[in-house]
Scaffold this motif. Structure first.
Motif, PDB file in Angstrom:
ATOM      1  N   PHE A 171      32.584  42.199  48.337  1.00  0.00           N
ATOM      2  CA  PHE A 171      32.409  43.646  48.310  1.00  0.00           C
ATOM      3  C   PHE A 171      31.707  44.074  47.029  1.00  0.00           C
ATOM      4  O   PHE A 171      30.886  45.001  47.029  1.00  0.00           O
ATOM      5  CB  PHE A 171      33.775  44.325  48.432  1.00  0.00           C
ATOM      6  CG  PHE A 171      33.746  45.625  49.186  1.00  0.00           C
ATOM      7  CD1 PHE A 171      33.677  45.635  50.562  1.00  0.00           C
ATOM      8  CD2 PHE A 171      33.790  46.841  48.522  1.00  0.00           C
ATOM      9  CE1 PHE A 171      33.654  46.821  51.270  1.00  0.00           C
ATOM     10  CE2 PHE A 171      33.766  48.037  49.206  1.00  0.00           C
ATOM     11  CZ  PHE A 171      33.692  48.022  50.589  1.00  0.00           C
ATOM     12  N   HIS A 172      32.047  43.401  45.934  1.00  0.00           N
ATOM     13  CA  HIS A 172      31.390  43.693  44.658  1.00  0.00           C
ATOM     14  C   HIS A 172      29.900  43.367  44.720  1.00  0.00           C
ATOM     15  O   HIS A 172      29.060  44.175  44.275  1.00  0.00           O
ATOM     16  CB  HIS A 172      32.046  42.890  43.544  1.00  0.00           C
ATOM     17  CG  HIS A 172      31.205  42.768  42.301  1.00  0.00           C
ATOM     18  ND1 HIS A 172      30.945  43.833  41.469  1.00  0.00           N
ATOM     19  CD2 HIS A 172      30.534  41.701  41.775  1.00  0.00           C
ATOM     20  CE1 HIS A 172      30.167  43.434  40.470  1.00  0.00           C
ATOM     21  NE2 HIS A 172      29.907  42.151  40.635  1.00  0.00           N
ATOM     22  N   ILE A 226      39.406  42.985  36.182  1.00  0.00           N
ATOM     23  CA  ILE A 226      39.985  42.726  37.495  1.00  0.00           C
ATOM     24  C   ILE A 226      40.190  41.233  37.711  1.00  0.00           C
ATOM     25  O   ILE A 226      41.229  40.798  38.229  1.00  0.00           O
ATOM     26  CB  ILE A 226      39.098  43.328  38.599  1.00  0.00           C
ATOM     27  CG1 ILE A 226      39.168  44.862  38.538  1.00  0.00           C
ATOM     28  CG2 ILE A 226      39.533  42.843  39.976  1.00  0.00           C
ATOM     29  CD1 ILE A 226      38.247  45.559  39.514  1.00  0.00           C
ATOM     30  N   LEU A 227      39.224  40.422  37.301  1.00  0.00           N
ATOM     31  CA  LEU A 227      39.346  38.974  37.469  1.00  0.00           C
ATOM     32  C   LEU A 227      40.496  38.413  36.621  1.00  0.00           C
ATOM     33  O   LEU A 227      41.242  37.532  37.065  1.00  0.00           O
ATOM     34  CB  LEU A 227      38.034  38.283  37.107  1.00  0.00           C
ATOM     35  CG  LEU A 227      36.857  38.569  38.055  1.00  0.00           C
ATOM     36  CD1 LEU A 227      35.592  37.888  37.560  1.00  0.00           C
ATOM     37  CD2 LEU A 227      37.194  38.113  39.478  1.00  0.00           C
ATOM     38  N   ILE A 228      40.645  38.937  35.406  1.00  0.00           N
ATOM     39  CA  ILE A 228      41.780  38.522  34.573  1.00  0.00           C
ATOM     40  C   ILE A 228      43.096  38.934  35.233  1.00  0.00           C
ATOM     41  O   ILE A 228      44.083  38.182  35.242  1.00  0.00           O
ATOM     42  CB  ILE A 228      41.675  39.131  33.163  1.00  0.00           C
ATOM     43  CG1 ILE A 228      40.489  38.513  32.406  1.00  0.00           C
ATOM     44  CG2 ILE A 228      42.972  38.913  32.371  1.00  0.00           C
ATOM     45  CD1 ILE A 228      40.223  39.159  31.068  1.00  0.00           C
ATOM     46  N   LYS A 231      30.284  44.865  34.060  1.00  0.00           N
ATOM     47  CA  LYS A 231      30.863  43.578  33.693  1.00  0.00           C
ATOM     48  C   LYS A 231      32.256  43.727  33.089  1.00  0.00           C
ATOM     49  O   LYS A 231      33.141  42.906  33.333  1.00  0.00           O
ATOM     50  CB  LYS A 231      29.949  42.848  32.708  1.00  0.00           C
ATOM     51  CG  LYS A 231      28.647  42.349  33.331  1.00  0.00           C
ATOM     52  CD  LYS A 231      27.832  41.557  32.318  1.00  0.00           C
ATOM     53  CE  LYS A 231      26.549  41.026  32.947  1.00  0.00           C
ATOM     54  NZ  LYS A 231      25.744  40.237  31.967  1.00  0.00           N
ATOM     55  N   ARG A 232      32.460  44.786  32.314  1.00  0.00           N
ATOM     56  CA  ARG A 232      33.756  44.969  31.662  1.00  0.00           C
ATOM     57  C   ARG A 232      34.868  45.187  32.679  1.00  0.00           C
ATOM     58  O   ARG A 232      35.946  44.576  32.588  1.00  0.00           O
ATOM     59  CB  ARG A 232      33.674  46.145  30.699  1.00  0.00           C
ATOM     60  CG  ARG A 232      34.952  46.374  29.903  1.00  0.00           C
ATOM     61  CD  ARG A 232      34.760  47.512  28.905  1.00  0.00           C
ATOM     62  NE  ARG A 232      35.967  47.736  28.131  1.00  0.00           N
ATOM     63  CZ  ARG A 232      36.076  48.683  27.211  1.00  0.00           C
ATOM     64  NH1 ARG A 232      35.038  49.460  26.928  1.00  0.00           N
ATOM     65  NH2 ARG A 232      37.210  48.830  26.556  1.00  0.00           N
ATOM     66  N   LEU A 233      34.619  46.041  33.668  1.00  0.00           N
ATOM     67  CA  LEU A 233      35.622  46.308  34.697  1.00  0.00           C
ATOM     68  C   LEU A 233      35.829  45.084  35.577  1.00  0.00           C
ATOM     69  O   LEU A 233      36.965  44.747  35.940  1.00  0.00           O
ATOM     70  CB  LEU A 233      35.200  47.508  35.549  1.00  0.00           C
ATOM     71  CG  LEU A 233      36.143  47.894  36.692  1.00  0.00           C
ATOM     72  CD1 LEU A 233      37.549  48.154  36.181  1.00  0.00           C
ATOM     73  CD2 LEU A 233      35.604  49.107  37.439  1.00  0.00           C
TER      74      LEU A 233
END
Length: 507
Positions: free
Chosen positions: A277-278, A292-294, A286-288
Motif C-alpha cells: 500500500f505504501h 512504523i517499521l520499528i 522516510k521518517r514516518l
C-alpha cells in the motif's frame, strides 16, 4: 532516547498490570494451596516474559497499528470505489485478527477445534464485520438497531448450534477486540470518516469494537455446522513439570523458535499489505515509514515473548492451581475468582486510559473513579458467575441471553454516550489476563470436578465482555435520575451515535 523513554513507560504499565495477579497467586500458593516448585518457577519466569512482551507489544501497536489503520482508511476512501473499500476492509480485518495475541492464547486452549481452523474462522468473521462497519460509517446507520438485529440473530442461531461451540464462540468475540485489533480498526474508522465533508463527518470509530466482536461469534457458530471437530488436547490442559533447572530452562528455550515462526507468519500479511500500500498509494516520508517499521519489529518481539510466557508459565500454573483448589478448598473458588477479577481489571493499563478519556469526553459528568468502580464490579461479578457455571454446569446461554437482552433494553433509557462507552468498554475489559490465566484456571477446576471442559469452562471471556454493558448503563440510569431531580442538562447534546469517542488510544 525517545524510544527508550516510551518503552520504559510501557514496561512500567505492563508491570502494574501483571503484578497484582502475581501477588495474589503467590499468596495463595505459599499459604493455602501447595504447588510444586517447578511450576512456581515457570510462573515467575513467565511473568517476567509477560511484562517484557506486553511492554514491547503495546509500544509497537501504538507506533505501527494505529497509523497504519488511519492512513489506509483515509487513502482507500479517496478511491471512491465502494467495492474496493469493502474488499480492503475485509482483507485488513482478517490480517490484523490473525496477529491478535488474545486470540492466539484462546485458540491453543480449545481442545476440539484445530488452532489454525479457529483462528481463520474468527479472522473471517472480523473481516466481514469490519466491512459492515465501513458501510455503517458511509450510510450513517444507527448502531443501536444494528446491535439489536445482530444479537437477535446470534441468540436465534445459538439454540441451533452445538453446545460445545457456544462458549468458544462468545469467548472468540471477546478476545478479538484486543490490544492489536482495537487501535487498528478504530483508527481505520477515523481515517474513513476524515474524508467526509458533511456535518456528520463525526461518523467515527465509535461502534467498530462493538460490531467487530459480533462477527467471530456468528462465524464460530457457523463452524459448528460444518466442522466435525478434532481429538486434540488444549495446551493448558496439562501442567508442565520439570525435574531440574536445565529442563525448566529448556521448556522456554524450546518454545521460542516455535513462536518466532508462528508470529512471523501471523504478522507477515499485515506487514506485506502495508508495504504494498505504501509503494502504490501512500508514498510516506522516510521518517514516518521508519517509525512504523520499528513499531512492527517491537510488535513482533513483544508477541513472541508474550505468548511464550503465557503458554509455558501462566496457563500451566492457572490450570494446576484451579485443579488443586477444586480438590482441597472448593469453597474458596468463587470468592477467589471475584478477587482476581477485581484486581485484573483495575490493573489493566488500557482501562486506566479509557477511564481518563471517558471523564474528558463527558466533560466530567462520568468520573474516572466511577468508571473504575463500575468496571471492577462488572469483571468481579463476571468471574464469580463464570466459576458458578463451572461448579454447577449452568448453560452459558442462561446468563448471556438475559444479560444481553438487559443491555440492549437499557440502551433505550440512557443517554447514547453511556451505551457507547458500555459496548466499547466490553472489549477493553476482556484483556489478555483473562484469556491467559482465568480461562486455564476454570479449565483446571472443571477437569478436577469431572465436568464438561468445553461447555463449562469456556464462556469466562464472554461474561467479562458482557457485564460492563450492564453496569455502565446502570450507572447512566442513576446519572439520569440524579440530573432530572436536580433539573440539570443530562449530557452535552453533541454526543450521539455518530460522535467521535476515542476510548481506545494508549497514550
Amino acid at each position: 532516547m525517545r524510544y527508550k523513554t516510551a518503552l520504559s513507560d510501557k514496561l512500567q504499565e505492563s508491570f502494574g498490570s501483571v503484578f497484582p495477579l502475581v501477588l495474589i497467586v503467590s499468596v495463595v500458593c505459599f499459604v493455602l494451596i501447595p504447588i510444586s516448585v517447578d511450576l512456581m518457577l515457570l510462573f515467575f519466569i513467565g511473568a517476567l516474559l509477560l511484562v517484557a512482551g506486553m511492554g514491547l507489544f503495546t509500544l509497537g501497536a501504538e507506533m505501527a497499528m494505529t497509523p497504519i489503520g488511519s492512513l489506509v482508511g483515509s487513502r482507500m476512501m479517496k478511491t471512491r470505489k465502494l467495492w474496493l473499500v469493502l474488499l480492503l476492509s475485509f482483507l485488513l480485518g482478517v490480517a490484523i485478527t490473525v496477529s491478535e495475541p488474545d486470540l492466539q492464547v484462546l485458540a491453543v486452549n480449545v481442545p476440539h477445534i484445530d488452532t489454525p481452523v479457529l483462528i481463520v474462522t474468527v479472522a473471517v468473521g472480523v473481516g466481514l464485520f469490519l466491512s459492515i462497519c465501513m458501510l455503517r460509517i458511509l450510510f450513517r446507520v444507527s448502531l443501536r438497531w444494528l446491535l439489536i438485529f445482530f444479537y437477535a440473530a446470534i441468540f436465534a442461531l445459538a439454540f441451533l448450534s452445538d453446545v460445545d461451540y457456544l462458549g468458544v464462540a462468545f469467548d472468540s468475540g471477546g478476545v478479538t477486540t484486543g490490544p492489536m485489533t482495537v487501535p487498528f480498526i478504530m483508527a481505520m474508522g477515523v481515517g474513513v470518516a476524515s474524508i467526509r465533508s458533511d456535518k456528520n463527518a463525526a461518523a467515527d470509530s465509535f461502534g467498530l469494537v462493538a460490531l467487530c466482536s459480533i462477527g467471530p461469534i456468528l462465524a464460530v457458530m457457523g463452524l459448528s455446522f460444518l466442522y466435525e471437530g478434532s481429538a486434540g488436547t488444549a495446551t493448558a490442559t496439562q501442567a508442565l513439570h520439570c525435574a531440574d533447572t536445565v529442563e525448566l530452562g529448556m521448556s522456554y528455550l524450546s518454545a521460542l523458535p516455535e513462536y518466532f515462526k508462528e508470529m512471523a507468519l501471523a504478522l507477515l500479511p499485515i506487514a506485506g499489505f502495508f508495504l504494498l500500500f505504501h509503494c502504490f498509494a501512500l508514498h510516506l516520508q522516510k521518517r514516518l515509514l521508519k517509525r512504523i517499521l520499528i513499531g512492527l519489529l517491537y510488535t513482533y518481539a513483544g508477541l513472541v515473548l508474550f505468548l511464550t510466557g503465557i503458554n509455558v508459565g501462566f496457563s500451566s500454573l492457572g490450570f494446576a492451581l484451579g485443579g488443586a483448589l477444586a480438590q482441597q478448598a472448593s469453597f474458596l473458588l468463587i470468592p477467589l475468582s471475584m478477587l482476581l477479577g477485581w484486581y485484573i481489571i483495575s490493573a489493566e493499563p488500557a482501562v486506566h486510559v479509557l477511564n481518563r478519556q471517558v471523564e474528558e469526553v463527558s466533560a466530567g459528568a462520568i468520573s474516572a473513579r466511577a468508571m473504575g468502580i463500575s468496571l471492577s464490579i462488572a469483571v468481579s461479578a463476571a468471574m464469580g458467575l463464570s466459576m458458578l457455571r463451572v461448579l454447577t454446569g449452568l448453560p452459558v446461554l442462561w446468563l448471556l441471553l438475559p444479560g444481553y437482552a438487559a443491555a440492549l433494553a437499557l440502551s433505550f433509557f440512557v443517554p447514547p454516550i453511556f451505551t457507547a462507552i458500555a459496548f466499547d468498554s466490553g472489549g477493553v475489559a476482556s484483556g489478555p489476563m483473562t484469556a491467559a490465566f482465568m480461562l486455564p484456571f476454570c479449565m483446571g477446576v472443571s477437569q478436577a470436578l469431572g465436568g464438561n471442559l468445553v461447555a463449562d469452562a469456556f464462556g469466562v471471556v464472554a461474561l467479562v465482555a458482557m457485564m460492563p454493558l450492564i453496569t455502565i448503563q446502570l450507572m447512566g440510569a442513576v446519572y439520569v435520575l440524579k440530573t432530572r431531580r436536580g433539573g440539570n442538562q443530562i449530557l452535552p447534546e453533541a454526543y450521539d451515535d455518530f460522535d467521535i469517542i476515542e476510548l481506545w488510544e494508549v497514550a
